[in-house]
Design an enzyme around this catalytic site. Sequence first.
Site, PDB file in Angstrom:
ATOM      1  N   TYR A  71       0.795  -1.237   0.000  1.00  0.00           N
ATOM      2  CA  TYR A  71       0.000   0.000   0.000  1.00  0.00           C
ATOM      3  C   TYR A  71       0.824   1.282   0.000  1.00  0.00           C
ATOM      4  CZ  TYR A  71      -3.861  -3.118   0.948  1.00  0.00           C
ATOM      5  OH  TYR A  71      -4.794  -4.114   0.850  1.00  0.00           O
TER       6      TYR A  71
ATOM      7  N   HIS B  66      -9.165   2.458  -5.608  1.00  0.00           N
ATOM      8  CA  HIS B  66      -8.355   1.466  -4.907  1.00  0.00           C
ATOM      9  C   HIS B  66      -6.894   1.833  -5.095  1.00  0.00           C
ATOM     10  CE1 HIS B  66     -11.831  -0.996  -4.173  1.00  0.00           C
ATOM     11  NE2 HIS B  66     -12.173  -0.795  -5.435  1.00  0.00           N
TER      12      HIS B  66
END
Length: 145
Positions: A22, A100
Site C-alpha cells: 500500500y 483502490h
Amino acid sequence: MRILVINGPNLNMLGKREVAVYGRSSLGDIESMVMEKASELGVDVLFYQSNHEGEIIDRIQVAKDEGVDAMVMNPGGYTHSSVAIRDAILAVDIPFVEVHITNVASREAFRKNSMFSDIALGTISGLGPFGYVLALEALVDRYGR
C-alpha cells in the site's frame, strides 16, 4: 461543489500496514493531497473513514441532506462483500468514483469482484494515492462546480 471522500476499513492504517503493498503515504497524506487539489479546483471536500459498515452507511445516508454533490469512495475490504453499502449509495443517488490504491485485478481472486464498480461513474485502481486526485478531477470535470 461539495465532494465527500469515504474510506473503509483499515485505510486508517495506511503508511503502517503492508507498506510493500500500500505504500508509505498515510491517510492524512492522501487527505492533504486531495485538499490541495480541491483548493485549486474551487470545491469543498469532506473526509470520512470508518472500520464499521453501519457507520459508513449512516454517513452516506446523511450526505444528500448536507448538500454532497458527489463522492470518492475506497470501500476497502467491503468492496467485495457489502450489499448494504451498495444499497445506501443507490438510495441517496449521489454519483461516485470507486478508488483502490492497489491494482485489485492483479491480486487475490476474491479481490476481483466489486459490489460497486457497476454503479460507479468509474473505477480507479492501482495508481496509489494519486487515484484519489484523479477521482476528484473526474467528478469536477463531469459535474461542474
